[in-house]
Design an enzyme around this catalytic site. Structure first.
Site, PDB file in Angstrom:
ATOM      1  CE1 TYR A 128     -25.971  23.908  27.507  1.00 41.55           C
ATOM      2  CE2 TYR A 128     -27.559  23.465  25.661  1.00 41.55           C
ATOM      3  CZ  TYR A 128     -26.169  23.855  26.154  1.00 41.55           C
ATOM      4  OH  TYR A 128     -25.085  24.345  25.480  1.00 41.55           O
ATOM      5  CG  ASP A 221     -34.643  27.834  27.153  1.00 43.22           C
ATOM      6  OD1 ASP A 221     -35.088  27.681  25.808  1.00 43.22           O
ATOM      7  OD2 ASP A 221     -33.340  27.225  27.539  1.00 43.22           O
ATOM      8  CE  LYS A 249     -32.043  22.336  20.801  1.00 42.41           C
ATOM      9  NZ  LYS A 249     -31.712  22.402  22.017  1.00 42.41           N
TER      10      LYS A 249
HETATM   11  C1  LIG Z   1     -30.687  23.654  22.802  1.00 40.74           C
HETATM   12  C2  LIG Z   1     -31.092  24.184  23.782  1.00 40.74           C
HETATM   13  C3  LIG Z   1     -30.647  25.495  23.948  1.00 40.74           C
HETATM   14  C4  LIG Z   1     -29.283  25.922  23.266  1.00 40.74           C
HETATM   15  O1  LIG Z   1     -29.551  26.235  21.916  1.00 40.74           O
HETATM   16  P1  LIG Z   1     -28.211  26.174  21.000  1.00 40.74           P
HETATM   17  O2  LIG Z   1     -28.758  26.780  19.664  1.00 40.74           O
HETATM   18  O3  LIG Z   1     -27.578  25.083  20.966  1.00 40.74           O
HETATM   19  O4  LIG Z   1     -27.258  27.576  21.487  1.00 40.74           O
HETATM   20  C5  LIG Z   1     -31.192  26.284  25.054  1.00 40.74           C
HETATM   21  N1  LIG Z   1     -32.101  26.019  25.794  1.00 40.74           N
HETATM   22  C6  LIG Z   1     -32.548  24.842  25.478  1.00 40.74           C
HETATM   23  C7  LIG Z   1     -33.782  24.458  26.291  1.00 40.74           C
HETATM   24  C8  LIG Z   1     -32.308  23.920  24.650  1.00 40.74           C
HETATM   25  O5  LIG Z   1     -32.713  22.726  24.440  1.00 40.74           O
END
Ligand SMILES: *Cc1c(COP(=O)(O)O)cnc(C)c1O
Length: 410
Positions: A128, A221, A249
């Site tokens: 994701y 990511d 995060k």
């Molecule tokens: C949570 C997440 C996102 C998206 O971040 P948001 O702040 O929810 O838009 C993108 N990449 C990874 C790997 C994630 O865990």
């Protein structure tokens, strides 16, 4: 609010039942509006590595907010956080702050496309990367296919530029990269969004080689894994260096903050230094900067190691419980992240994850929730520990989760 929530997975669609409404949090615990306490292993889906309402974060917020909550002008806090991030992650030579992980990945992809002059890119099934159109695409059958939109509203013209390969399958990546000029290979270096799936030895190295050989950029990511799997991120843990990295995060300590960064020659293409446009009214917001700085200052390598040791003990305890109750189970951890599946064999891909016993998970989730342990309400999510999850919390969780496993087994 559609589904009664501000983000879909909160609605308990993956486990059934009614989600609770939260009133407050402190340390390792949250309390719902009826006053029931839960040990929290979701931690706002990852950010709260110091736990809820962590005093250093609250103090920093209080002090910062009295000077004003937003300026739309550079503050010293931004400079401090940029310096801290580029010091701890040497492959991030320059950084741009944004407000969500979605913006970070979307912007990193735009930069990769601008730098390479290519449109297509590759992602992995089950990874994701936020909800920008290009990323809302799933694999067909694990074979290289043209992307099909995962969500109505994503135009075929956009989705057709997204290639998908199974995680841990470097041969498929190599075949796709040979046929299609790729702007980027984007990957969660350790997957947390289809459950917890570590990379096979050599997989990330293979992606690095394929990207370099074919002129694609490698994007890690690390929105979830950053400052979770190692103090220095995936580069430190796996010895592989990405061209661009996305963060989120943990770097915001519970406030809306994310970032993308990487090689200086690439980041200098971002406006206003270069011509790749990307902007944000609240980007670099001082409250978010203050929470992020307080969090990262507190998260020393020694503290990281302490949280990791407790995470390891929790995971070992869960494996023992499963063995005691004869429940098919596999679990693993990295740093302060962990995950498990009700399946005997280790999980190497999203397809494997989908082969786990999802019905057992649902029973286990509700049995745990009833006993005051909050796990992510989906069998395809990672779990998190914080500095506030001490030995007493680990013991309490293990005892309750052992009972939950027995109940789910019955
Ligand atoms: C949570 C997440 C996102 C998206 O971040 P948001 O702040 O929810 O838009 C993108 N990449 C990874 C790997 C994630 O865990």
């Amino acid at each position: 609010m559609p589904g009664g929530v501000s983000s879909p997975v909160r609605a308990f669609g993956g486990v059934g039942g009614e989600p609770f409404v939260v009133a407050r949090g402190e340390g390792a615990r949250i309390w719902d509006v009826d006053g029931k306490a839960y040990l929290d292993f979701v931690l706002s889906w990852g950010p709260l590595v110091l736990g809820h309402a962590a005093p250093p974060v609250l103090d920093a917020l209080e002090e910062t907010m009295r000077r004003g909550t937003s300026f739309g002008i550079t503050t010293e806090l931004e400079v401090d956080l940029a310096e801290l991030i580029t010091r701890r992650l040497p492959n991030v030579e320059m950084v741009r702050f944004v407000s969500s992980g979605t913006e970070a990945t979307m912007s990193a992809l735009r930069l990769a496309r601008a730098a390479t002059g290519r449109g297509a890119f590759l992602k992995f099934d089950g990874c994701y990367h936020g909800h920008a159109d290009s990323f809302l695409v799933r694999a067909g059958s694990g074979v290289a296919t043209l992307g099909l939109p995962n969500s109505p509203g994503v135009p075929d013209a956009v989705a057709s530029l997204t290639r998908v390969a199974p995680f841990n399958d470097a041969d498929t990546v190599r075949a796709i990269a040979r046929d299609t000029p790729l702007a980027a290979i984007i990957v969660e270096p350790l997957v947390g969004n289809s459950g917890f799936i570590p990379p096979d030895a050599g997989f990330l190295q293979a992606l690095r080689t394929i990207a370099t050989d074919t002129g694609a950029l490698l994007i890690f990511d690390e929105v979830m894994t950053g400052f979770r799997i190692a103090p220095g991120g995936a580069r430190e843990r796996y010895g592989v260096t990405a061209d661009l990295t996305t963060l989120g995060k943990v770097i915001g300590g519970g406030l809306p903050l994310a970032a993308y960064g990487g090689r200086r020659d690439l980041m200098e293409m971002i406006a206003p230094q270069g011509s790749v446009y990307q902007a944000g009214t609240l980007s670099g917001n001082p409250l978010a900067m203050a929470a992020g700085l307080a969090t990262l200052h507190a998260l020393t390598p020694a503290l990281h190691d302490r949280i990791e040791a407790r995470t390891a003990r929790l995971v070992a305890g869960l494996i023992s419980s499963a063995a005691r109750h004869d429940v098919p189970f596999t679990a693993a951890h990295a740093g302060s992240m962990f995950g498990f599946f009700f399946r005997r064999e280790p999980v190497r891909s999203f397809a494997d994850a989908k082969g786990s016993d999802v019905a057992f998970f649902r029973r286990f989730f509700h049995a745990a929730l009833e006993r005051g342990v909050y796990l992510a309400p989906s069998p395809f999510e990672a779990a998190f520990m914080s500095a506030a999850h001490g030995d007493a919390e680990v013991d309490a969780a293990l005892e309750r989760l052992d009972e939950a496993m027995r109940e789910a087994r019955a």
